[in-house]
Write an enzyme that holds these catalytic residues in place. Structure first.
Site, PDB file in Angstrom:
ATOM      1  N   ASP A  47       0.892  -1.073   0.123  1.00 21.79           N
ATOM      2  CA  ASP A  47      -0.219   0.010   0.120  1.00 21.79           C
ATOM      3  C   ASP A  47       0.831   1.284   0.043  1.00 21.79           C
ATOM      4  O   ASP A  47       1.746   1.561   0.775  1.00 21.79           O
ATOM      5  CB  ASP A  47      -0.745   0.067   1.363  1.00 21.79           C
ATOM      6  N   TYR A  52       2.723   9.992  -0.052  1.00 16.00           N
ATOM      7  CA  TYR A  52       3.593   9.469   0.541  1.00 16.00           C
ATOM      8  C   TYR A  52       4.864   9.721  -0.040  1.00 16.00           C
ATOM      9  O   TYR A  52       6.057   9.474   0.459  1.00 16.00           O
ATOM     10  CB  TYR A  52       3.560   7.944   0.724  1.00 16.00           C
ATOM     11  N   LYS A  77      -3.005   5.972  -3.788  1.00 14.24           N
ATOM     12  CA  LYS A  77      -4.082   6.637  -3.349  1.00 14.24           C
ATOM     13  C   LYS A  77      -4.295   8.079  -4.212  1.00 14.24           C
ATOM     14  O   LYS A  77      -2.790   8.600  -4.316  1.00 14.24           O
ATOM     15  CB  LYS A  77      -4.170   6.956  -1.722  1.00 14.24           C
ATOM     16  N   HIS A 110      -7.787   9.463  -1.210  1.00 17.20           N
ATOM     17  CA  HIS A 110      -7.308   9.612   0.006  1.00 17.20           C
ATOM     18  C   HIS A 110      -8.096  10.252   1.242  1.00 17.20           C
ATOM     19  O   HIS A 110      -7.858   9.875   2.163  1.00 17.20           O
ATOM     20  CB  HIS A 110      -5.969  10.156  -0.014  1.00 17.20           C
TER      21      HIS A 110
END
Length: 286
Positions: A47, A52, A77, A110
């Site tokens: 994931d 990120y 996401k 997200h």
């Protein structure tokens, strides 16, 4: 069956490994090795997210893992900032390019609000429908195998269910002992939406909690193992994050069952002091 072969089926028939590896806060230049180590241990579900800033590294880890692409499940996401169709489409294309793994297994919005306005009362219904329409188009084109959401409350889900063409496959939410959104989980499961649990160890804040530690000792397991198993027994996908191979291995040692009585005891724990981790979401700057 190993823990890595234990799956949940989403509403379009695709299967997701119930235990995955979260990669939040793993730097882009470190995450490829973390992904390779996880896959070597047996993990098949990875994931990541645009926010990120490590999709390129995750993609490198997937491509160099030695395991064929079709055996791996990769989630990313769509940044919470994208609340219009064109910017969402451009961002999705960006994820496909950065990951460079032919297709994305699951892509999710997200959050219903941009991070700076997270949970401020505005639900961005139209913007989320625009972002959802972009995901639907990439899904219909076969570039994404399933689409879903994250951090969505019931009212946000109803907006998609009532106005979208494709039902969300998942809703990824904060879910752990001491902070379990039972009503939201029930709503999702009643509408055939798989719940994914992130931060199963409460950003680490659960460590040292006396009642939870005592329960872990009763089962002869670590506190993180108990927390991960708790979420799994709620029939959720669980995404503990770590770059440490020893922790990856330990997190997958879940060959025990929490009794119904003990599950009810754990469900009744209703507060966790996050301490320094109480600033959430981390992206908001609040």
């Amino acid at each position: 069956m190993t823990i890595f072969e234990q799956t949940l089926t989403v509403n379009n028939g695709n299967r997701i490994s119930q235990l995955g590896l979260g990669t939040w806060e793993i730097a882009d230049d470190k995450v490829a090795e973390a992904v390779r180590q996880a896959i070597k241990l047996g993990y098949r579900h990875i994931d990541t997210a645009q926010d990120y800033f490590n999709e390129a590294g995750v993609g490198e880890g997937i491509r160099t893992s030695g395991v064929v692409r079709e055996e791996l499940f990769v989630t990313t996401k769509l940044s919470a900032a994208h609340k219009d169709y064109d910017s969402a489409c451009a961002a999705i294309e960006g994820s496909l390019a950065k990951l460079n793994i032919d297709y994305i297994d699951l892509m999710i919005i997200h959050a219903p609000q941009p991070w700076a306005n997270f949970r401020n009362g505005e639900h961005y219904f139209e913007g989320n429908l625009e972002a959802w329409r972009a995901l639907e188009d990439f899904y219909q084109a076969g570039k994404i195998k399933a689409i879903g959401v994250s951090n969505f409350e019931v009212v946000d889900l109803e907006n998609i269910l009532n106005n979208g063409k494709v039902k969300p496959a998942v809703n990824q939410v904060l879910c752990h002992i001491g902070n379990t959104p039972f009503e939201l989980i029930d709503f999702c499961q009643q509408h055939d939406i798989v719940v994914e649990a992130y931060s199963p160890i409460a950003h680490g804040a659960i460590i040292g909690h006396p009642a939870i530690q005592a329960m872990a000792e009763k089962y002869g397991v670590s506190l993180p193992q108990l927390c991960i198993k708790y979420d799994m027994q709620l029939n959720t996908v669980v995404l503990p994050k770590t770059a440490n191979p020893d922790h990856m291995a330990s997190n997958a040692e879940l060959d025990f069952t929490i009794t119904d009585v003990d599950m009810e005891t754990l469900k009744a724990i209703d507060s966790i002091d996050y301490g320094q981790a109480s600033v959430f979401p981390v992206f908001s700057g609040k």
